[in-house]
Design a protein around this motif. Structure first.
Motif, mmCIF file in Angstrom:
data_model
loop_
_atom_site.group_PDB
_atom_site.id
_atom_site.type_symbol
_atom_site.label_atom_id
_atom_site.label_comp_id
_atom_site.label_asym_id
_atom_site.label_seq_id
_atom_site.Cartn_x
_atom_site.Cartn_y
_atom_site.Cartn_z
ATOM 1 N N ALA A 27 72.923 -98.119 -38.109
ATOM 2 C CA ALA A 27 73.273 -98.350 -36.706
ATOM 3 C C ALA A 27 72.048 -98.889 -35.975
ATOM 4 O O ALA A 27 70.969 -98.321 -36.071
ATOM 5 C CB ALA A 27 73.731 -97.040 -36.062
ATOM 6 N N GLY A 28 72.238 -100.000 -35.269
ATOM 7 C CA GLY A 28 71.087 -100.681 -34.662
ATOM 8 C C GLY A 28 70.432 -101.614 -35.658
ATOM 9 O O GLY A 28 69.230 -101.858 -35.633
ATOM 10 N N ALA A 29 71.268 -102.196 -36.545
ATOM 11 C CA ALA A 29 70.747 -102.946 -37.694
ATOM 12 C C ALA A 29 70.190 -104.319 -37.337
ATOM 13 O O ALA A 29 69.421 -104.891 -38.098
ATOM 14 C CB ALA A 29 71.854 -103.109 -38.737
ATOM 15 N N ALA A 30 70.576 -104.860 -36.188
ATOM 16 C CA ALA A 30 70.168 -106.235 -35.867
ATOM 17 C C ALA A 30 68.824 -106.308 -35.167
ATOM 18 O O ALA A 30 68.259 -107.384 -35.000
ATOM 19 C CB ALA A 30 71.229 -106.902 -34.996
ATOM 20 N N GLY A 31 68.284 -105.165 -34.758
ATOM 21 C CA GLY A 31 67.016 -105.151 -34.025
ATOM 22 C C GLY A 31 65.814 -105.351 -34.929
ATOM 23 O O GLY A 31 65.941 -105.566 -36.142
ATOM 24 N N PHE A 32 64.640 -105.272 -34.321
ATOM 25 C CA PHE A 32 63.386 -105.502 -35.043
ATOM 26 C C PHE A 32 63.244 -104.549 -36.222
ATOM 27 O O PHE A 32 63.092 -104.967 -37.379
ATOM 28 C CB PHE A 32 62.224 -105.325 -34.048
ATOM 29 N N ILE A 33 63.329 -103.264 -35.951
ATOM 30 C CA ILE A 33 63.159 -102.294 -37.043
ATOM 31 C C ILE A 33 64.373 -102.341 -37.964
ATOM 32 O O ILE A 33 64.244 -102.379 -39.190
ATOM 33 C CB ILE A 33 62.927 -100.877 -36.478
#
Length: 352
Positions: free
Chosen positions: A6-12
């Protein structure tokens, strides 16, 4: 193992997905694009590039964790073995101005995700936490057993602390959960290919993307907030960690859950254990880029502390994880990303 990120498209997130795929894990990626570039086809540009780099397809769904039904639909359609929860609003300054948005997104989203995990029996859970939970450190380096929740100066840090408390209480109440809290220090750099990196929407909130944008000419000058701290050169000292080292930490945490079968709730610092000052970071990027970076001194911001760095030895002892990259590699890879993507992911293919 099939892992929901979850939140896979961000920097980390994008770097974590890459490391998971390279380590043989199956990944299903979700994001709501609150801090990532959405392509015209509804997919994330960062994850398209991860697909190119790994040669693997990445199943993706646009999903907002504040909508529990959206998560429920995912878990009904797909079977997951583990969850890595990186989805959060994360700008410290903005969180002070918009506390309700931060508490709603970061807390309600996390609670929704956990309740759906519980309902579907997905009890391997890795949480993206932060060094902000420690507040102003009483002793350096910071160990995992240092006190948390005291003196946190912003709602962003409070949300990380609160979700940690939820997860600790959950693991006490229900012994069949395997939970790892990863407390990040300051991730910088980019994948060595220069294809994925940090592309904040709007003005960067973190030091190094800001420095890189000044260096490339997108921003005029770097303001340094305070040069009278009790540090060797008077500027703030932080523990910067290469994003690839940080991303590998998530793979190590999953590997531990797989091997140990039952771990309860474990906490690890992810940092290098060494602090660098603002001026050292600027000098290192000047060296990597061969360019002069204009700076001007300003007053410290409320809540700014002199030094913050960790002792990461527990992660080495239990996870077999340690940092492989130093400051020169962080700046080399950051500059490579910035040079090849002067406008971030919206840059046309190839360098300018």
């Amino acid at each position: 193992m099939k892992v929901l990120v979850a939140g896979a498209a961000g920097f980390i997130g994008s770097h974590v997905v890459l490391c998971l795929l390279e380590s043989g894990y199956d990944v299903f990626a979700i994001d709501n694009f609150s801090n990532a570039v959405e392509g015209p086809d509804g997919k994330a540009e960062s994850l398209k590039r991860v697909s190119e780099l790994t040669g693997k397809d990445i199943p993706f769904a646009k999903c907002d964790l504040r909508n529990e039904q959206e998560i429920e639909n995912l878990f009904t359609t797909h079977k997951f073995d583990a969850v890595i929860h990186l989805a959060a609003l994360k700008a410290v300054g903005e969180s002070v101005d918009k506390p309700l948005e931060y508490y709603a997104n970061n807390l309600i989203g996390s609670l929704n995700l956990l309740s759906v995990c519980k309902k579907h029996g997905v009890k391997n859970f890795i949480f993206s936490s932060s060094a902000t939970v420690y507040g102003p450190p009483k002793e350096l380096p910071i160990l995992e057993n240092a006190s948390t929740g005291q003196g946190i100066t912003n709602p962003y840090g409070q949300t990380k602390y609160m979700v940690e408390q939820v997860l600790m209480d959950l693991s006490k109440a229900e012994k069949d959960w395997n939970i790892v809290l990863l407390r990040y220090f300051n991730p910088v750099g980019a994948h060595p290919s220069g294809r994925i990196g940090e592309d904040p929407l709007g003005i960067p909130n973190n030091l190094m993307p800001f420095v890189a944008q000044v260096c490339i000419g997108r921003l005029p000058v770097l303001k340094i907030y305070g040069d009278k701290f009790d540090t060797p050169d008077g500027t703030g000292v932080r523990d910067y960690i290469h994003i690839m080292d940080l991303a590998r930490g998530h793979v190590s945490a999953l590997d531990r859950i797989k091997k140990a079968k039952q771990i309860g709730c474990e906490i690890y610092n992810l940092g290098t254990g060494k602090g660098y000052s603002v001026l050292e970071m600027v000098a290192a990027l000047e060296k990597a880029s061969g360019r002069k970076i204009p700076t001007e001194m300003s007053v410290p911001r409320p809540g700014d502390i002199a030094s913050c760095y960790c002792d990461p030895s527990l992660a080495y002892e239990k996870l077999g994880w340690k940092c492989e990259f130093g400051l020169s590699e962080m700046c080399r890879d950051l500059w490579n990303w910035q040079l090849n993507n002067p406008q971030g992911f919206s840059t046309a293919a190839g360098p300018n």
